[in-house]
Write a protein that holds these residues in place. Structure first.
Motif, mmCIF file in Angstrom:
data_model
loop_
_atom_site.group_PDB
_atom_site.id
_atom_site.type_symbol
_atom_site.label_atom_id
_atom_site.label_comp_id
_atom_site.label_asym_id
_atom_site.label_seq_id
_atom_site.Cartn_x
_atom_site.Cartn_y
_atom_site.Cartn_z
ATOM 1 N N ALA A 75 -56.912 68.318 -30.719
ATOM 2 C CA ALA A 75 -55.966 67.729 -29.776
ATOM 3 C C ALA A 75 -56.433 66.343 -29.380
ATOM 4 O O ALA A 75 -57.636 66.064 -29.322
ATOM 5 C CB ALA A 75 -55.819 68.610 -28.532
ATOM 6 N N TYR A 131 -47.797 74.030 -20.795
ATOM 7 C CA TYR A 131 -47.493 73.891 -22.209
ATOM 8 C C TYR A 131 -46.674 75.089 -22.670
ATOM 9 O O TYR A 131 -46.837 76.195 -22.173
ATOM 10 C CB TYR A 131 -48.776 73.824 -23.049
ATOM 11 C CG TYR A 131 -49.578 72.570 -22.815
ATOM 12 C CD1 TYR A 131 -50.448 72.470 -21.730
ATOM 13 C CD2 TYR A 131 -49.447 71.477 -23.656
ATOM 14 C CE1 TYR A 131 -51.164 71.303 -21.491
ATOM 15 C CE2 TYR A 131 -50.164 70.313 -23.429
ATOM 16 C CZ TYR A 131 -51.018 70.242 -22.343
ATOM 17 O OH TYR A 131 -51.720 69.089 -22.116
ATOM 18 N N GLN A 173 -46.665 72.511 -27.089
ATOM 19 C CA GLN A 173 -45.959 71.318 -26.650
ATOM 20 C C GLN A 173 -46.107 71.133 -25.143
ATOM 21 O O GLN A 173 -45.941 72.084 -24.375
ATOM 22 C CB GLN A 173 -44.481 71.413 -27.034
ATOM 23 C CG GLN A 173 -44.236 71.381 -28.534
ATOM 24 C CD GLN A 173 -42.768 71.309 -28.840
ATOM 25 O OE1 GLN A 173 -42.030 72.261 -28.610
ATOM 26 N NE2 GLN A 173 -42.320 70.177 -29.355
ATOM 27 N N TYR A 233 -55.298 62.285 -37.616
ATOM 28 C CA TYR A 233 -54.474 61.772 -36.528
ATOM 29 C C TYR A 233 -53.884 60.442 -36.945
ATOM 30 O O TYR A 233 -54.401 59.751 -37.822
ATOM 31 C CB TYR A 233 -55.277 61.653 -35.224
ATOM 32 C CG TYR A 233 -56.437 60.694 -35.270
ATOM 33 C CD1 TYR A 233 -57.689 61.119 -35.729
ATOM 34 C CD2 TYR A 233 -56.312 59.387 -34.830
ATOM 35 C CE1 TYR A 233 -58.761 60.250 -35.761
ATOM 36 C CE2 TYR A 233 -57.383 58.516 -34.861
ATOM 37 C CZ TYR A 233 -58.611 58.955 -35.327
ATOM 38 O OH TYR A 233 -59.668 58.091 -35.370
ATOM 39 N N THR A 253 -51.931 66.304 -26.947
ATOM 40 C CA THR A 253 -51.096 66.461 -28.130
ATOM 41 C C THR A 253 -51.875 67.293 -29.130
ATOM 42 O O THR A 253 -52.953 66.887 -29.574
ATOM 43 C CB THR A 253 -50.745 65.092 -28.733
ATOM 44 O OG1 THR A 253 -50.076 64.298 -27.747
ATOM 45 C CG2 THR A 253 -49.842 65.260 -29.942
ATOM 46 N N SER A 286 -56.115 56.358 -30.298
ATOM 47 C CA SER A 286 -56.712 57.595 -29.781
ATOM 48 C C SER A 286 -58.178 57.380 -29.451
ATOM 49 O O SER A 286 -58.919 56.836 -30.270
ATOM 50 C CB SER A 286 -56.582 58.708 -30.831
ATOM 51 O OG SER A 286 -55.253 58.874 -31.230
ATOM 52 N N GLU A 291 -47.064 59.346 -32.110
ATOM 53 C CA GLU A 291 -48.349 60.020 -32.242
ATOM 54 C C GLU A 291 -48.189 61.338 -32.971
ATOM 55 O O GLU A 291 -47.196 62.033 -32.822
ATOM 56 C CB GLU A 291 -48.941 60.318 -30.872
ATOM 57 C CG GLU A 291 -49.161 59.127 -30.006
ATOM 58 C CD GLU A 291 -49.710 59.558 -28.658
ATOM 59 O OE1 GLU A 291 -49.662 58.746 -27.747
ATOM 60 O OE2 GLU A 291 -50.164 60.698 -28.544
ATOM 61 N N SER A 292 -49.195 61.709 -33.684
ATOM 62 C CA SER A 292 -49.230 63.050 -34.258
ATOM 63 C C SER A 292 -50.674 63.408 -34.544
ATOM 64 O O SER A 292 -51.506 62.549 -34.782
ATOM 65 C CB SER A 292 -48.399 63.127 -35.537
ATOM 66 O OG SER A 292 -49.002 62.403 -36.574
ATOM 67 N N GLY A 297 -42.949 66.132 -20.452
ATOM 68 C CA GLY A 297 -42.691 66.169 -21.879
ATOM 69 C C GLY A 297 -41.209 66.129 -22.170
ATOM 70 O O GLY A 297 -40.368 66.016 -21.277
ATOM 71 N N THR A 300 -51.740 64.077 -20.907
ATOM 72 C CA THR A 300 -51.195 65.085 -21.816
ATOM 73 C C THR A 300 -52.198 65.398 -22.907
ATOM 74 O O THR A 300 -53.132 64.640 -23.162
ATOM 75 C CB THR A 300 -49.905 64.584 -22.507
ATOM 76 O OG1 THR A 300 -50.259 63.550 -23.427
ATOM 77 C CG2 THR A 300 -48.901 64.059 -21.511
#
Lengths: 110, 113
Positions: A91, B35, B44, A25, A99, A30, A2-3, B58, A97
């Motif tokens: 994001a 983070y 991150q 992305y 990213t 996503s 993923e990015s 992470g 989470t």
């Protein structure tokens, strides 16, 4: 993997102009995206979010557009004000989470 | 209601020491995430806690650890500090585990010398 990335590292606009900040992305799975604003010395501030079943969502002076075909997200700020000067992050929200992209600095000149 | 509170705001430590950072989430929020933010790597993800259980972690070494208490307050610990650990450490809280509308604290600026 993923990015989440941003096209422009710095965007300079005049007060009153409309601003557009872009984000690409790579993860086609996503389904939830968020835009954050971070001012110097502060934590990221939630601006607006959008789910993949939507193409557009509007807030107060902000609009987020989602193009799933090209995996592109944008944040539009109407009538940009000096107080909008900050770093903006897109994001992707995963299971538990976030990213983040690298961020775009928005500079608003009076 | 009060936002996310992180303490301390600033911290200076020397290499090899250990440090504990604290985060108090918004009242009623049970999910707390941490983070690390640096100029080079950006934001991150470190780990996420929900109802006192670590649900996700992470890609950070084992020197980074955390915990969550029954009142949802969370702490993170970094042992054997390295210069590269200098960063802004941010805590985010949300009502559930889905990270919808996660709210961030102001962060703890850690400098390792």
């Amino acid at each position: 993997g993923e990015s989440v990335g941003l096209h422009l590292p710095t965007l300079s606009v005049q007060e009153g102009d409309n601003s557009i900040i872009n984000c690409a992305y790579s993860n086609s799975a996503s389904d939830y995206f968020i835009w954050y604003k971070q001012e110097s010395g502060k934590g990221p501030q939630f601006i607006i979010d959008i789910r993949s079943n939507m193409d557009k969502r509007q807030g107060q002076r902000v609009t987020v557009l989602l193009n799933k075909t090209v995996k592109h997200l944008s944040l539009q700020i109407a009538a940009t004000q000096p107080g909008d000067s900050a770093v903006y992050f897109c994001a992707y929200a995963g299971y538990s989470t976030l990213t983040f992209g690298k961020g775009t600095m928005l500079l608003v000149s009076p | 209601k009060a936002g996310v509170t992180q303490t301390p705001r600033y911290l200076i430590k020397t290499r090899g020491q250990q440090v504990t950072l604290s985060c108090s989430p918004i009242s009623g929020h049970r999910s707390v995430s941490w983070y690390q933010q640096t100029p080079g790597q950006g934001l991150q993800f470190l780990f996420e806690y929900f109802s006192e259980t670590q649900r996700n972690k992470g890609n950070f070494p084992g020197r980074f650890s955390g915990r969550q208490f029954s009142n949802s307050r969370s702490e993170m610990n970094v042992s054997t500090l390295e210069l590269g650990d200098s960063a802004l450490y941010l805590c985010a809280s949300s009502f559930d585990r889905g990270h919808t509308e996660a709210f961030f604290g102001q962060g703890t600026r850690l400098t390792v010398v």
